[in-house]
Design a protein around this motif. Structure first.
Motif, mmCIF file in Angstrom:
data_model
loop_
_atom_site.group_PDB
_atom_site.id
_atom_site.type_symbol
_atom_site.label_atom_id
_atom_site.label_comp_id
_atom_site.label_asym_id
_atom_site.label_seq_id
_atom_site.Cartn_x
_atom_site.Cartn_y
_atom_site.Cartn_z
ATOM 1 N N TRP A 150 0.957 -1.168 0.116
ATOM 2 C CA TRP A 150 -0.030 -0.095 0.113
ATOM 3 C C TRP A 150 0.814 1.321 -0.069
ATOM 4 O O TRP A 150 0.504 2.191 -0.811
ATOM 5 C CB TRP A 150 -0.758 0.046 1.247
ATOM 6 N N VAL B 47 -8.629 9.275 -4.021
ATOM 7 C CA VAL B 47 -9.020 7.726 -3.929
ATOM 8 C C VAL B 47 -7.919 7.327 -2.870
ATOM 9 O O VAL B 47 -8.102 6.510 -1.983
ATOM 10 C CB VAL B 47 -8.596 6.773 -5.098
ATOM 11 N N SER B 48 -6.577 7.861 -2.770
ATOM 12 C CA SER B 48 -5.579 7.524 -1.949
ATOM 13 C C SER B 48 -5.849 8.005 -0.447
ATOM 14 O O SER B 48 -5.478 7.185 0.497
ATOM 15 C CB SER B 48 -4.209 8.242 -2.403
ATOM 16 N N SER C 171 -8.455 5.498 0.783
ATOM 17 C CA SER C 171 -7.866 4.335 1.021
ATOM 18 C C SER C 171 -6.850 4.546 2.302
ATOM 19 O O SER C 171 -6.860 3.497 3.110
ATOM 20 C CB SER C 171 -6.954 3.801 -0.168
ATOM 21 N N PHE D 258 -8.644 3.196 5.758
ATOM 22 C CA PHE D 258 -8.466 2.053 6.026
ATOM 23 C C PHE D 258 -6.918 1.680 6.273
ATOM 24 O O PHE D 258 -6.726 0.757 7.351
ATOM 25 C CB PHE D 258 -9.006 1.104 4.778
ATOM 26 N N ALA D 259 -6.006 2.368 5.868
ATOM 27 C CA ALA D 259 -4.622 1.957 6.243
ATOM 28 C C ALA D 259 -4.197 2.406 7.686
ATOM 29 O O ALA D 259 -3.457 1.576 8.373
ATOM 30 C CB ALA D 259 -3.562 2.752 5.263
ATOM 31 N N SER E 226 -8.262 -5.192 7.030
ATOM 32 C CA SER E 226 -8.278 -3.563 6.692
ATOM 33 C C SER E 226 -7.064 -3.208 5.569
ATOM 34 O O SER E 226 -7.523 -2.545 4.808
ATOM 35 C CB SER E 226 -7.909 -2.837 8.065
ATOM 36 N N TRP E 227 -6.050 -3.803 5.625
ATOM 37 C CA TRP E 227 -5.070 -3.749 4.647
ATOM 38 C C TRP E 227 -5.544 -4.165 3.121
ATOM 39 O O TRP E 227 -5.426 -3.518 2.351
ATOM 40 C CB TRP E 227 -3.930 -4.479 4.917
ATOM 41 N N ALA F 120 -7.688 -1.425 2.046
ATOM 42 C CA ALA F 120 -7.170 -0.270 1.681
ATOM 43 C C ALA F 120 -6.533 -0.622 0.276
ATOM 44 O O ALA F 120 -6.621 0.454 -0.603
ATOM 45 C CB ALA F 120 -6.018 0.068 2.666
ATOM 46 N N ALA F 121 -6.099 -1.518 0.121
ATOM 47 C CA ALA F 121 -5.459 -2.044 -1.138
ATOM 48 C C ALA F 121 -6.657 -2.212 -2.312
ATOM 49 O O ALA F 121 -6.465 -1.604 -3.489
ATOM 50 C CB ALA F 121 -4.787 -3.265 -1.073
ATOM 51 N N VAL G 126 -9.569 -0.526 -2.294
ATOM 52 C CA VAL G 126 -10.019 0.896 -2.627
ATOM 53 C C VAL G 126 -9.146 1.343 -3.507
ATOM 54 O O VAL G 126 -9.657 2.197 -4.371
ATOM 55 C CB VAL G 126 -10.354 1.552 -1.385
ATOM 56 N N LEU G 127 -7.818 1.538 -3.186
ATOM 57 C CA LEU G 127 -6.825 1.911 -3.927
ATOM 58 C C LEU G 127 -6.914 1.300 -5.577
ATOM 59 O O LEU G 127 -6.966 2.015 -6.453
ATOM 60 C CB LEU G 127 -5.613 1.481 -3.285
#
Length: 100
Positions: A19, A49-50, A53, A56-57, A84-85, A88-89, A91-92
């Motif tokens: 991530w 977007v980042s 994301s 979540f990170a 959660s990781w 995050a990935a 969503v990214l």
């Protein structure tokens, strides 16, 4: 058979590295925004977007640390961290696909 707590911790750290490289080292820009004319607009959309994301990170990082601070809840917290990781990935990735 017991699983060592090192295994999910390493998985969490590897997902964090993936991530982090995607957001901060430009892997995301390289993957999603390589068009000539629309690169600037795509980069702006990818920044949004980042940021989403990143929420979540941050949660994942807190859960990872919490898993080691509260060993009685290690597996629940570490499971939440890994999920959660992955969120995050995800969503990214999907946000990057939309940003194109």
């Amino acid at each position: 058979m017991r699983i060592s707590p090192v295994i999910p911790t390493v998985a969490s750290l590897l997902l964090a590295a993936l991530w982090g490289l995607s957001v901060f080292a430009g892997w995301g820009l390289e993957a999603f925004c390589t068009d000539g004319e629309s690169s600037a607009a795509c980069a702006t959309r990818l920044d949004v977007v980042s940021t989403v994301s990143g929420l979540f990170a941050v949660l994942a990082a807190c859960l990872t640390v919490g898993a080691w601070l509260f060993p009685l809840r290690f597996w629940a917290l570490m499971g939440g961290a890994v999920l959660s990781w992955l969120a995050a990935a995800g969503v990214l990735f999907f946000g990057g696909m939309l940003a194109q």
